[in-house]
Design a protein around this motif. Structure first.
Motif, PDB file in Angstrom:
ATOM      1  N   LEU A  51       0.827  -1.203   0.000  1.00 19.42           N
ATOM      2  CA  LEU A  51       0.000   0.000   0.000  1.00 19.42           C
ATOM      3  C   LEU A  51       0.862   1.253   0.000  1.00 19.42           C
ATOM      4  O   LEU A  51       1.879   1.303   0.688  1.00 19.42           O
ATOM      5  CB  LEU A  51      -0.912   0.016   1.235  1.00 19.42           C
ATOM      6  N   LYS A  52       0.439   2.240  -0.758  1.00 21.10           N
ATOM      7  CA  LYS A  52       1.113   3.540  -0.768  1.00 21.10           C
ATOM      8  C   LYS A  52       0.127   4.549  -0.208  1.00 21.10           C
ATOM      9  O   LYS A  52      -1.010   4.640  -0.672  1.00 21.10           O
ATOM     10  CB  LYS A  52       1.508   3.925  -2.188  1.00 21.10           C
ATOM     11  N   ALA A  53       0.550   5.313   0.792  1.00 19.07           N
ATOM     12  CA  ALA A  53      -0.340   6.277   1.444  1.00 19.07           C
ATOM     13  C   ALA A  53      -0.023   7.701   0.996  1.00 19.07           C
ATOM     14  O   ALA A  53       1.140   8.106   0.948  1.00 19.07           O
ATOM     15  CB  ALA A  53      -0.216   6.182   2.961  1.00 19.07           C
ATOM     16  N   THR A  54      -1.093   8.431   0.691  1.00 19.20           N
ATOM     17  CA  THR A  54      -0.997   9.861   0.409  1.00 19.20           C
ATOM     18  C   THR A  54      -1.928  10.574   1.378  1.00 19.20           C
ATOM     19  O   THR A  54      -3.121  10.256   1.435  1.00 19.20           O
ATOM     20  CB  THR A  54      -1.404  10.179  -1.039  1.00 19.20           C
ATOM     21  N   VAL A  55      -1.383  11.509   2.151  1.00 21.65           N
ATOM     22  CA  VAL A  55      -2.160  12.265   3.133  1.00 21.65           C
ATOM     23  C   VAL A  55      -2.396  13.659   2.560  1.00 21.65           C
ATOM     24  O   VAL A  55      -1.452  14.407   2.339  1.00 21.65           O
ATOM     25  CB  VAL A  55      -1.423  12.353   4.485  1.00 21.65           C
ATOM     26  N   THR A  56      -3.666  13.987   2.309  1.00 22.96           N
ATOM     27  CA  THR A  56      -4.025  15.274   1.715  1.00 22.96           C
ATOM     28  C   THR A  56      -4.663  16.164   2.772  1.00 22.96           C
ATOM     29  O   THR A  56      -5.719  15.830   3.319  1.00 22.96           O
ATOM     30  CB  THR A  56      -5.002  15.076   0.536  1.00 22.96           C
ATOM     31  N   LEU A  57      -4.018  17.280   3.062  1.00 21.54           N
ATOM     32  CA  LEU A  57      -4.539  18.236   4.033  1.00 21.54           C
ATOM     33  C   LEU A  57      -5.782  18.911   3.470  1.00 21.54           C
ATOM     34  O   LEU A  57      -5.804  19.334   2.314  1.00 21.54           O
ATOM     35  CB  LEU A  57      -3.471  19.281   4.361  1.00 21.54           C
ATOM     36  N   GLN A  58      -6.821  18.996   4.281  1.00 18.67           N
ATOM     37  CA  GLN A  58      -8.075  19.635   3.873  1.00 18.67           C
ATOM     38  C   GLN A  58      -8.066  21.095   4.330  1.00 18.67           C
ATOM     39  O   GLN A  58      -7.433  21.433   5.330  1.00 18.67           O
ATOM     40  CB  GLN A  58      -9.264  18.896   4.494  1.00 18.67           C
ATOM     41  N   PRO A  59      -8.777  21.971   3.622  1.00 17.47           N
ATOM     42  CA  PRO A  59      -8.837  23.379   4.049  1.00 17.47           C
ATOM     43  C   PRO A  59      -9.418  23.486   5.462  1.00 17.47           C
ATOM     44  O   PRO A  59     -10.326  22.745   5.827  1.00 17.47           O
ATOM     45  CB  PRO A  59      -9.774  24.023   3.026  1.00 17.47           C
ATOM     46  N   ALA A  60      -8.874  24.408   6.246  1.00 13.81           N
ATOM     47  CA  ALA A  60      -9.332  24.609   7.631  1.00 13.81           C
ATOM     48  C   ALA A  60      -9.708  26.063   7.840  1.00 13.81           C
ATOM     49  O   ALA A  60      -9.177  26.960   7.178  1.00 13.81           O
ATOM     50  CB  ALA A  60      -8.239  24.214   8.616  1.00 13.81           C
ATOM     51  N   ALA A  61     -10.613  26.285   8.778  1.00 17.46           N
ATOM     52  CA  ALA A  61     -10.959  27.655   9.165  1.00 17.46           C
ATOM     53  C   ALA A  61      -9.733  28.295   9.808  1.00 17.46           C
ATOM     54  O   ALA A  61      -9.003  27.638  10.559  1.00 17.46           O
ATOM     55  CB  ALA A  61     -12.128  27.644  10.141  1.00 17.46           C
ATOM     56  N   THR A  62      -9.497  29.540   9.527  1.00 19.57           N
ATOM     57  CA  THR A  62      -8.288  30.208  10.026  1.00 19.57           C
ATOM     58  C   THR A  62      -8.243  30.297  11.549  1.00 19.57           C
ATOM     59  O   THR A  62      -7.175  30.323  12.127  1.00 19.57           O
ATOM     60  CB  THR A  62      -8.156  31.623   9.425  1.00 19.57           C
ATOM     61  N   ASP A  63      -9.397  30.328  12.205  1.00 18.46           N
ATOM     62  CA  ASP A  63      -9.418  30.457  13.659  1.00 18.46           C
ATOM     63  C   ASP A  63      -9.518  29.114  14.380  1.00 18.46           C
ATOM     64  O   ASP A  63      -9.632  29.064  15.593  1.00 18.46           O
ATOM     65  CB  ASP A  63     -10.568  31.372  14.088  1.00 18.46           C
ATOM     66  N   SER A  64      -9.457  28.013  13.653  1.00 21.16           N
ATOM     67  CA  SER A  64      -9.593  26.687  14.251  1.00 21.16           C
ATOM     68  C   SER A  64      -8.234  26.037  14.468  1.00 21.16           C
ATOM     69  O   SER A  64      -7.321  26.189  13.664  1.00 21.16           O
ATOM     70  CB  SER A  64     -10.445  25.794  13.345  1.00 21.16           C
ATOM     71  N   THR A  65      -8.116  25.287  15.555  1.00 18.45           N
ATOM     72  CA  THR A  65      -6.893  24.521  15.803  1.00 18.45           C
ATOM     73  C   THR A  65      -7.035  23.078  15.323  1.00 18.45           C
ATOM     74  O   THR A  65      -6.075  22.308  15.407  1.00 18.45           O
ATOM     75  CB  THR A  65      -6.539  24.514  17.303  1.00 18.45           C
ATOM     76  N   VAL A  66      -8.216  22.718  14.821  1.00 24.63           N
ATOM     77  CA  VAL A  66      -8.446  21.364  14.324  1.00 24.63           C
ATOM     78  C   VAL A  66      -7.999  21.285  12.869  1.00 24.63           C
ATOM     79  O   VAL A  66      -8.396  22.108  12.039  1.00 24.63           O
ATOM     80  CB  VAL A  66      -9.932  20.961  14.451  1.00 24.63           C
ATOM     81  N   ARG A  67      -7.156  20.315  12.579  1.00 24.33           N
ATOM     82  CA  ARG A  67      -6.709  20.069  11.211  1.00 24.33           C
ATOM     83  C   ARG A  67      -7.278  18.736  10.772  1.00 24.33           C
ATOM     84  O   ARG A  67      -7.390  17.793  11.564  1.00 24.33           O
ATOM     85  CB  ARG A  67      -5.190  20.049  11.113  1.00 24.33           C
ATOM     86  N   VAL A  68      -7.614  18.647   9.491  1.00 23.31           N
ATOM     87  CA  VAL A  68      -8.241  17.449   8.935  1.00 23.31           C
ATOM     88  C   VAL A  68      -7.466  17.037   7.690  1.00 23.31           C
ATOM     89  O   VAL A  68      -7.057  17.882   6.887  1.00 23.31           O
ATOM     90  CB  VAL A  68      -9.718  17.719   8.569  1.00 23.31           C
ATOM     91  N   ALA A  69      -7.270  15.729   7.531  1.00 21.17           N
ATOM     92  CA  ALA A  69      -6.590  15.216   6.341  1.00 21.17           C
ATOM     93  C   ALA A  69      -7.264  13.926   5.889  1.00 21.17           C
ATOM     94  O   ALA A  69      -7.800  13.165   6.698  1.00 21.17           O
ATOM     95  CB  ALA A  69      -5.114  14.962   6.627  1.00 21.17           C
ATOM     96  N   LEU A  70      -7.239  13.705   4.594  1.00 19.66           N
ATOM     97  CA  LEU A  70      -7.746  12.476   3.994  1.00 19.66           C
ATOM     98  C   LEU A  70      -6.549  11.611   3.632  1.00 19.66           C
ATOM     99  O   LEU A  70      -5.626  12.073   2.958  1.00 19.66           O
ATOM    100  CB  LEU A  70      -8.562  12.789   2.733  1.00 19.66           C
ATOM    101  N   VAL A  71      -6.563  10.367   4.086  1.00 14.06           N
ATOM    102  CA  VAL A  71      -5.506   9.418   3.743  1.00 14.06           C
ATOM    103  C   VAL A  71      -6.049   8.489   2.667  1.00 14.06           C
ATOM    104  O   VAL A  71      -7.088   7.850   2.854  1.00 14.06           O
ATOM    105  CB  VAL A  71      -5.065   8.581   4.968  1.00 14.06           C
ATOM    106  N   ALA A  72      -5.349   8.443   1.525  1.00 11.67           N
ATOM    107  CA  ALA A  72      -5.686   7.506   0.455  1.00 11.67           C
ATOM    108  C   ALA A  72      -4.627   6.407   0.456  1.00 11.67           C
ATOM    109  O   ALA A  72      -3.430   6.691   0.374  1.00 11.67           O
ATOM    110  CB  ALA A  72      -5.714   8.217  -0.889  1.00 11.67           C
ATOM    111  N   LEU A  73      -5.077   5.165   0.595  1.00  8.25           N
ATOM    112  CA  LEU A  73      -4.180   4.001   0.556  1.00  8.25           C
ATOM    113  C   LEU A  73      -4.370   3.313  -0.784  1.00  8.25           C
ATOM    114  O   LEU A  73      -5.438   2.750  -1.041  1.00  8.25           O
ATOM    115  CB  LEU A  73      -4.527   3.013   1.660  1.00  8.25           C
ATOM    116  N   THR A  74      -3.375   3.346  -1.631  1.00 11.83           N
ATOM    117  CA  THR A  74      -3.475   2.747  -2.961  1.00 11.83           C
ATOM    118  C   THR A  74      -2.831   1.370  -2.940  1.00 11.83           C
ATOM    119  O   THR A  74      -1.687   1.219  -2.487  1.00 11.83           O
ATOM    120  CB  THR A  74      -2.797   3.644  -4.013  1.00 11.83           C
ATOM    121  N   ASN A  75      -3.566   0.381  -3.447  1.00 12.51           N
ATOM    122  CA  ASN A  75      -3.064  -0.984  -3.525  1.00 12.51           C
ATOM    123  C   ASN A  75      -2.124  -1.071  -4.719  1.00 12.51           C
ATOM    124  O   ASN A  75      -2.547  -1.028  -5.868  1.00 12.51           O
ATOM    125  CB  ASN A  75      -4.242  -1.962  -3.685  1.00 12.51           C
ATOM    126  N   THR A  76      -0.820  -1.191  -4.455  1.00  7.85           N
ATOM    127  CA  THR A  76       0.177  -1.254  -5.518  1.00  7.85           C
ATOM    128  C   THR A  76       0.463  -2.688  -5.964  1.00  7.85           C
ATOM    129  O   THR A  76       1.274  -2.890  -6.871  1.00  7.85           O
ATOM    130  CB  THR A  76       1.495  -0.591  -5.059  1.00  7.85           C
TER     131      THR A  76
END
Length: 191
Positions: A51-76
């Motif tokens: 598996l190859k993982a790519t972590v993509t950061l999602q847009p966040a509100a400027t005043d928020s301390t919460v960060r969100v990311a989508l991890v895509a696991l590709t079957n190689t």
């Protein structure tokens, strides 16, 4: 006073009887929930090395301390494989040493279930973390994320996408939350 042990035995016997009756009320459900066998036609379990993982950061509100990311696991691999449960994600420094950070696995966006990932296909999970000032106490600071299908923080580092430039992309967090692996990206971040 002599009746106290007798009353205690009767109460214990009554409680045990009630528990047995409750367990027998619906024989299809165990105390831990329904038990379902995986379909026999599913492929073998996926391996971290396939598996190859790519972590993509999602847009966040400027005043928020919460960060969100989508991890895509590709079957190689050249064959399909199956996944179920969670990915182990570890914060690592530039030398790829693990930086301890409190991590929580959530039953979100759904309960874990086994699904198949075709060769070249992908599976997804969501990450959320509480960001912090790098100099704050209890703030874990790292350069990348390592992933594994096992429980130990071993495995390759993920590719980071849409993160700030490398000199500014140091990850700083006080807590990391990991969602359940899902077959669709739109499901992975719904929590």
């Amino acid at each position: 006073m002599r009746d106290t042990p007798r009353r205690l035995r009767r109460a214990t016997a009554a409680l045990a009887t009630l528990l047995v009756l409750a367990a027998c009320a619906d024989p299809g459900i165990s105390p831990a929930g329904p038990v379902r066998a995986a379909p026999a036609d599913l492929a073998a379990p996926c391996l971290t090395s396939s598996l190859k993982a790519t972590v993509t950061l999602q847009p966040a509100a400027t005043d928020s301390t919460v960060r969100v990311a989508l991890v895509a696991l590709t079957n190689t691999a050249t064959e399909p494989c199956t996944l179920n449960g969670w990915l182990t994600i570890s914060l690592v420094n530039a030398a790829e040493d693990v930086v301890p950070v409190p991590t929580i696995r959530l039953d979100q966006p759904r309960q874990p279930s086994t699904f198949q990932v075709e060769a070249g296909g992908s599976a997804y999970t969501g990450l959320k973390w509480i960001s912090c000032e790098k100099t704050a106490p209890k703030c874990a600071v790292g350069a990348n994320l390592r992933y594994s299908l096992g429980l130990k923080p071993e495995g390759p580092v993920a590719a980071l996408k849409d993160f700030p430039p490398p000199r500014r992309s140091r990850l700083a967090m006080t807590e990391l939350r990991i969602g359940v692996l899902t077959p669709a990206p739109e499901q992975a971040l719904t929590w």
